[in-house]
Design an enzyme around this catalytic site. Structure first.
Site, PDB file in Angstrom:
ATOM      1  N   HIS A  59      -5.062  35.730  12.170  1.00 32.63           N
ATOM      2  CA  HIS A  59      -3.614  35.503  12.277  1.00 32.63           C
ATOM      3  C   HIS A  59      -3.341  35.001  13.691  1.00 32.63           C
ATOM      4  CE1 HIS A  59      -3.416  38.773   9.005  1.00 32.63           C
ATOM      5  NE2 HIS A  59      -3.253  37.588   8.430  1.00 32.63           N
ATOM      6  N   GLU A  62      -1.687  37.031  16.780  1.00 31.06           N
ATOM      7  CA  GLU A  62      -2.213  38.344  17.159  1.00 31.06           C
ATOM      8  C   GLU A  62      -3.128  38.158  18.365  1.00 31.06           C
ATOM      9  OE1 GLU A  62      -3.824  40.037  13.577  1.00 31.06           O
ATOM     10  OE2 GLU A  62      -1.890  39.964  12.547  1.00 31.06           O
ATOM     11  N   HIS A 151      -7.446  42.677  14.832  1.00 29.21           N
ATOM     12  CA  HIS A 151      -6.067  42.295  14.523  1.00 29.21           C
ATOM     13  C   HIS A 151      -5.087  43.120  15.344  1.00 29.21           C
ATOM     14  CE1 HIS A 151      -6.684  39.882  10.748  1.00 29.21           C
ATOM     15  NE2 HIS A 151      -7.848  40.496  10.811  1.00 29.21           N
ATOM     16  N   GLU A 215      -7.101  47.386  13.534  1.00 29.94           N
ATOM     17  CA  GLU A 215      -5.706  47.155  13.920  1.00 29.94           C
ATOM     18  C   GLU A 215      -5.487  47.816  15.273  1.00 29.94           C
ATOM     19  OE1 GLU A 215      -3.535  45.305  12.504  1.00 29.94           O
ATOM     20  OE2 GLU A 215      -4.368  44.950  10.499  1.00 29.94           O
TER      21      GLU A 215
END
Length: 335
Positions: A59, A62, A151, A215
């Site tokens: 992404h 990010e 991420h 994450e």
């Protein structure tokens, strides 16, 4: 510093390096494999049999994990970091990185494990390319394969740093790998229980790697990640890269474990969440609460004790996952 140490600069500028292969003063070979892709290979006498894939920028907005990989690459190029592992660095979606957006047309992290073959466009082609790069990298036999796909999240989280551990029929989740995640700063791990179409699921399922989606906090623009504490993760990655990782304590008492109870699938444009726009990941949900509604009177009612929500996103395309209901679990089934 070697020019290939500036992989992020090259990627953001959309340029190819003049030299595709360079050697550091330590004899480490750095090889440009394509846009946003760099293979690092230690001298044979130093190679400890580890193949480490580090990906970020799947992404494009990010940026904290992208900056972390940039720092590691530059440290290797300067000779400060002395690898004993083979490493493949991947910046997943260069077009989105240049635009500062999550994606351009399609979410790349919904296009793996065969999904790109059912789609079209530049991002489907990129997902296919990433699969080929990973498959080629992990093709050497009798080596330890590890993949961290890094991420940051769209929204805040009650548990800031956590990991998602893919699932495959007949394969157990590893207690040792969970201990490594805890040492790298992860506070929780979601143990998945069905196939998935994200990048780490592909390398876990198809290539036999130990693979994880990490994450690491909330997504912010380049240069604005001072509040994201990646020091424990960076230290652990440097230790893995240099083959000096301390012995792991497999006591997992401090690591929160969750399993997937249900996925919330958006069927139509009428789909709505009964949640505040700013709801955080891992927010608890009361039993009996009407979580979401869709056309035809379809309702998602919380039935599970201790349920929480992660990744709520009502803006996904129809047919895709709009959120995950999770519940606490324990380490009883680990390998």
């Amino acid at each position: 510093m070697l020019a290939l140490g500036k992989l992020l600069e090259l990627t953001l500028a959309g340029r190819e390096p003049a030299e595709k292969t360079q050697l550091t003063v330590e004899g480490v070979r750095m090889r440009w494999m394509g846009e946003g892709a760099l293979e690092v290979r230690p001298p044979q006498v130093r190679d400890n049999g580890t193949d480490l894939l580090l990906s970020a920028g799947i992404h494009g907005n990010e940026t904290a994990p992208i900056e972390l990989l940039d720092e590691l690459i530059r440290s290797i190029a300067r000779g400060d970091l002395k690898p004993r592992a083979r490493i493949l660095f991947l910046f997943g979606n260069p077009d989105a990185m240049r635009r500062g957006t999550r994606f351009v047309e399609q979410d790349v992290n919904r296009l793996f494990n065969g999904r790109h073959e059912q789609s079209g466009g530049a991002e489907a082609l990129r997902a296919c390319e990433l699969e080929h790069l990973a498959a080629s990298f992990f093709s050497l036999p009798d080596r330890y394969r590890l993949h961290y796909d890094l991420h940051t999240a769209i929204r805040g989280s009650k548990i800031e740093q956590f990991a998602l551990y893919p699932w495959k029929e007949g394969r157990q989740h590893s207690r040792l790998e969970l201990a490594r995640l805890r040492a790298a700063g992860m506070s929780a791990v979601l143990l998945q229980n069905k196939p998935s179409i994200v990048f780490s699921a592909y390398t876990y399922d198809q290539l036999g790697a130990e693979a994880f989606t990490l994450e690491l906090g909330k997504a912010r623009p380049f240069g604005q990640n001072q509040q994201v504490n990646l020091a424990p993760l960076r230290l652990r990655l440097e230790q893995i890269i240099e083959g000096r990782e301390p012995e792991l304590d497999e006591n997992l008492e401090e690591l929160q474990l969750f399993s997937v109870a249900r996925e919330v699938i958006k069927r139509t444009d009428a789909f709505t969440f009964n949640l505040a726009d700013a709801v955080e990941n891992f927010s608890p949900l009361e039993k009996g609460y009407v979580l979401a509604e869709d056309a035809g009177g379809s309702r998602w009612v919380v039935e599970e004790d201790g349920a929480r929500i992660i990744f709520p996103n009502p803006k996904v395309k129809n047919g895709l996952r709009a959120g995950i209901l999770i519940v606490p679990t324990d380490a009883g089934s680990l390998g």
